[in-house]
Every structure is written in structure tokens, then in C-alpha cells.
Design a protein around this motif. Structure first.
Motif, PDB file in Angstrom:
ATOM      1  N   GLY A   1      -7.550 137.502 -20.235  1.00  5.51           N
ATOM      2  CA  GLY A   1      -6.887 137.160 -21.231  1.00  5.51           C
ATOM      3  C   GLY A   1      -5.819 135.953 -20.805  1.00  5.51           C
ATOM      4  O   GLY A   1      -5.660 134.874 -21.394  1.00  5.51           O
ATOM      5  N   GLU A   2      -5.100 136.328 -19.564  1.00  2.00           N
ATOM      6  CA  GLU A   2      -4.179 135.296 -19.033  1.00  2.00           C
ATOM      7  C   GLU A   2      -4.896 133.936 -18.695  1.00  2.00           C
ATOM      8  O   GLU A   2      -4.277 132.825 -18.772  1.00  2.00           O
ATOM      9  CB  GLU A   2      -3.657 135.873 -17.750  1.00  2.00           C
ATOM     10  N   LEU A   3      -6.189 134.124 -18.115  1.00  5.72           N
ATOM     11  CA  LEU A   3      -6.884 132.822 -17.689  1.00  5.72           C
ATOM     12  C   LEU A   3      -7.045 131.982 -18.762  1.00  5.72           C
ATOM     13  O   LEU A   3      -7.364 130.883 -18.894  1.00  5.72           O
ATOM     14  CB  LEU A   3      -8.154 133.288 -16.832  1.00  5.72           C
TER      15      LEU A   3
ATOM     16  N   ALA B   1      -6.438 128.154 -19.844  1.00  5.99           N
ATOM     17  CA  ALA B   1      -7.661 127.207 -20.276  1.00  5.99           C
ATOM     18  C   ALA B   1      -7.472 126.509 -21.554  1.00  5.99           C
ATOM     19  O   ALA B   1      -7.791 125.293 -21.650  1.00  5.99           O
ATOM     20  CB  ALA B   1      -8.979 127.836 -20.054  1.00  5.99           C
ATOM     21  N   GLU B   2      -6.729 127.220 -22.324  1.00  7.87           N
ATOM     22  CA  GLU B   2      -6.714 126.694 -23.805  1.00  7.87           C
ATOM     23  C   GLU B   2      -5.385 125.698 -23.765  1.00  7.87           C
ATOM     24  O   GLU B   2      -5.269 124.829 -24.766  1.00  7.87           O
ATOM     25  CB  GLU B   2      -6.176 127.754 -24.669  1.00  7.87           C
TER      26      GLU B   2
ATOM     27  N   ASP C   1      -6.969 123.656 -10.337  1.00  6.78           N
ATOM     28  CA  ASP C   1      -6.181 124.196  -9.495  1.00  6.78           C
ATOM     29  C   ASP C   1      -5.235 125.143  -9.894  1.00  6.78           C
ATOM     30  O   ASP C   1      -5.067 126.315  -9.348  1.00  6.78           O
ATOM     31  CB  ASP C   1      -5.139 123.023  -8.675  1.00  6.78           C
ATOM     32  N   GLU C   2      -4.628 124.987 -10.955  1.00  9.24           N
ATOM     33  CA  GLU C   2      -3.936 125.980 -11.693  1.00  9.24           C
ATOM     34  C   GLU C   2      -4.734 127.319 -12.080  1.00  9.24           C
ATOM     35  O   GLU C   2      -4.203 128.300 -11.793  1.00  9.24           O
ATOM     36  CB  GLU C   2      -3.112 125.324 -13.066  1.00  9.24           C
ATOM     37  N   LEU C   3      -5.745 127.098 -12.689  1.00 11.54           N
ATOM     38  CA  LEU C   3      -6.750 128.222 -12.923  1.00 11.54           C
ATOM     39  C   LEU C   3      -7.032 128.909 -11.807  1.00 11.54           C
ATOM     40  O   LEU C   3      -6.962 130.377 -11.508  1.00 11.54           O
ATOM     41  CB  LEU C   3      -8.102 127.543 -13.435  1.00 11.54           C
ATOM     42  N   LEU C   4      -7.615 128.255 -10.626  1.00 15.54           N
ATOM     43  CA  LEU C   4      -7.831 129.009  -9.363  1.00 15.54           C
ATOM     44  C   LEU C   4      -6.698 129.630  -8.712  1.00 15.54           C
ATOM     45  O   LEU C   4      -6.930 130.624  -8.334  1.00 15.54           O
ATOM     46  CB  LEU C   4      -8.481 128.089  -8.209  1.00 15.54           C
ATOM     47  N   ASP C   5      -5.590 129.110  -8.803  1.00 15.01           N
ATOM     48  CA  ASP C   5      -4.123 129.745  -8.363  1.00 15.01           C
ATOM     49  C   ASP C   5      -3.954 130.975  -9.183  1.00 15.01           C
ATOM     50  O   ASP C   5      -3.518 132.054  -8.407  1.00 15.01           O
ATOM     51  CB  ASP C   5      -2.925 128.937  -8.628  1.00 15.01           C
ATOM     52  N   ALA C   6      -4.276 131.048 -10.402  1.00 20.64           N
ATOM     53  CA  ALA C   6      -4.111 132.207 -11.195  1.00 20.64           C
ATOM     54  C   ALA C   6      -5.404 133.439 -10.730  1.00 20.64           C
ATOM     55  O   ALA C   6      -4.922 134.694 -10.565  1.00 20.64           O
ATOM     56  CB  ALA C   6      -4.129 131.960 -12.542  1.00 20.64           C
ATOM     57  N   ILE C   7      -6.343 132.893 -10.397  1.00 20.76           N
ATOM     58  CA  ILE C   7      -7.509 133.862  -9.992  1.00 20.76           C
ATOM     59  C   ILE C   7      -7.218 134.439  -8.959  1.00 20.76           C
ATOM     60  O   ILE C   7      -7.277 135.495  -8.509  1.00 20.76           O
ATOM     61  CB  ILE C   7      -8.742 133.084 -10.176  1.00 20.76           C
ATOM     62  N   ILE C   8      -6.632 133.615  -7.733  1.00 26.20           N
ATOM     63  CA  ILE C   8      -6.553 134.011  -6.618  1.00 26.20           C
ATOM     64  C   ILE C   8      -5.234 135.158  -6.563  1.00 26.20           C
ATOM     65  O   ILE C   8      -5.207 136.283  -5.923  1.00 26.20           O
ATOM     66  CB  ILE C   8      -5.964 133.087  -5.501  1.00 26.20           C
TER      67      ILE C   8
ATOM     68  N   ASP D   1     -15.870 126.887 -17.808  1.00 26.66           N
ATOM     69  CA  ASP D   1     -16.503 125.538 -18.352  1.00 26.66           C
ATOM     70  C   ASP D   1     -15.444 124.761 -19.062  1.00 26.66           C
ATOM     71  O   ASP D   1     -15.539 123.411 -18.712  1.00 26.66           O
ATOM     72  CB  ASP D   1     -17.576 126.187 -19.176  1.00 26.66           C
ATOM     73  N   THR D   2     -14.558 125.426 -19.617  1.00 24.93           N
ATOM     74  CA  THR D   2     -13.524 124.531 -20.292  1.00 24.93           C
ATOM     75  C   THR D   2     -12.857 123.667 -19.414  1.00 24.93           C
ATOM     76  O   THR D   2     -12.386 122.547 -19.574  1.00 24.93           O
ATOM     77  CB  THR D   2     -12.698 125.298 -21.125  1.00 24.93           C
ATOM     78  N   VAL D   3     -12.413 124.157 -18.365  1.00 24.37           N
ATOM     79  CA  VAL D   3     -11.287 123.682 -17.353  1.00 24.37           C
ATOM     80  C   VAL D   3     -12.404 122.604 -16.628  1.00 24.37           C
ATOM     81  O   VAL D   3     -11.998 121.547 -16.401  1.00 24.37           O
ATOM     82  CB  VAL D   3     -10.819 124.590 -16.435  1.00 24.37           C
TER      83      VAL D   3
END
Length: 199
Positions: free
Chosen positions: A76-78, A82-83, A90-97, A131-133
Motif C-alpha cells: 500500500g505504501e508503494l 507510484a500513484e 529511485d524513490e520506489l527502490l529506496d522505499a523497497i530497500i 510497471d507504472t513507475v
């Protein structure tokens, strides 16, 4: 001789406590699994949440359902990232890390139960997020046109797998180094010219 008084029992608030108990159990599971691994005793989750084991099993009949609820919140945070129209890979991967660093037990769960429909549902959601990002990054020229969503998903799987096998005190450094390698590979145009990082 006086008889010791029994400790007063906490009032039973009935069904109205359900949502609050569920949130407490998810938060406790995140902490207990993070410290003790996916096989950590569920009794520890109930104790930390301040609820009885009966309440735990009413909300989450098995270990996997509890772990899936934790992952649901993570994804949900990711999805929120993405929305946003200006979010980057980079921002998405930072959150995943950041999630992987404290949720290595969740990675064990995903690996162990890949065929469970509940896990497959989580995979579908993360695929949609990535996919969105990826599409946005390609359109902005920050990602090589040949890079596909499947490539980024593979990188995420490799990265989280490495994090799960790395001692806790080295996870952050290893995760950042791994992502920097993927960043170099992904941030190239079709002609092979480096595209400047987004940060």
C-alpha cells in the motif's frame, strides 16, 4: 492472613475492538518477524499486541495470513508512491530497500509460499506498481527504452534476496551497493549513453 486480591481483568470491548486489535497484531507481527524471523512464535505476536491468542487466530487463522497482512500494508505504501505523478524509480527502490531491511522474514514467506493465491495476489500488486513507475521513467527519458518491467522485478527479487542473506549490521550498505549497480545498468538509453541519475 489476607487473601491477595485478583488482578482486575481488562474489560472485554467485544466486536468494537476488532479493527484496533487487527492493527495492533499487524504492527506486532512486523516487529516480531523482523527480530525473530518468519518462524517466530505467534504467541509473541499476540503478547506484544496486547491481545489473547484467540483474538489473533480470529483475525489471522494461520501464519501466512498474518504475514500477508503485513505485506499488504507495505505494498500500500508503494502504491501511494507510484500513484504520484512525479515519483521516480529511485524513490520506489529506496522505499523497497527500507522495507526489505526490516522485513527479511517477509521475503522468506514469499519465497516459501509462491503458489498460494494470497501470495500471488501480492505479486500482481507489486508488478502493477513497478510497471507504472517504469513506464513513467521511460517516458521521461530517465530509463533505457529497452528496460522492461520484468527486468526491474528481477532486480528487486535479487536485491531483497541478498538483503535477506546478509547480516543485519551490513544490510543497508549491501542493499545500497546492489541498487547502485542496477541503477548503472538501467539508466542507459538505447544508444548506450548514460542518463544522469535522478538524484
Amino acid at each position: 492472613m489476607t487473601t491477595p486480591k485478583a488482578e482486575p481483568r481488562k474489560p472485554n470491548r467485544g466486536p468494537s475492538a476488532g479493527p484496533e486489535n487487527r492493527r495492533a497484531l499487524i504492527a506486532a507481527a512486523r516487529e516480531v518477524f523482523g527480530d525473530g524471523g518468519y518462524s517466530a512464535p505467534l504467541s509473541s505476536v499476540a503478547k506484544l499486541a496486547g491481545v489473547g491468542q484467540g483474538s489473533l487466530y480470529r483475525h489471522f487463522p494461520d501464519r501466512l495470513s498474518l504475514a500477508v497482512a503485513v505485506f499488504d500494508e507495505n505494498i500500500g505504501e508503494l502504491e501511494t508512491i507510484a500513484e504520484r505523478g512525479d515519483s521516480t524509480l529511485d524513490e520506489l527502490l529506496d522505499a523497497i530497500i527500507a522495507q526489505a531491511l526490516v522485513s527479511t522474514a517477509m521475503i522468506d514467506m514469499i519465497t516459501a509460499d509462491l503458489d498460494d493465491p494470497r501470495v500471488q495476489h501480492l505479486e500482481t500488486r507489486i508488478e502493477d506498481v513497478v510497471d507504472t513507475v517504469v513506464r513513467r521513467e521511460r517516458s521521461a527519458g530517465r530509463l533505457g527504452g529497452e528496460v522492461e518491467t520484468a527486468d526491474v522485478l528481477l532486480a528487486i527479487s535479487m536485491l531483497t534476496g541478498v538483503v535477506a542473506r546478509t547480516p543485519a549490521d551490513r544490510r543497508d550498505a549491501v542493499a545500497r551497493r546492489a541498487w547502485s549497480l542496477f541503477h548503472v545498468a538501467f539508466a542507459r538509453s538505447e544508444s548506450g549513453t548514460r542518463v544522469p541519475p535522478t538524484r
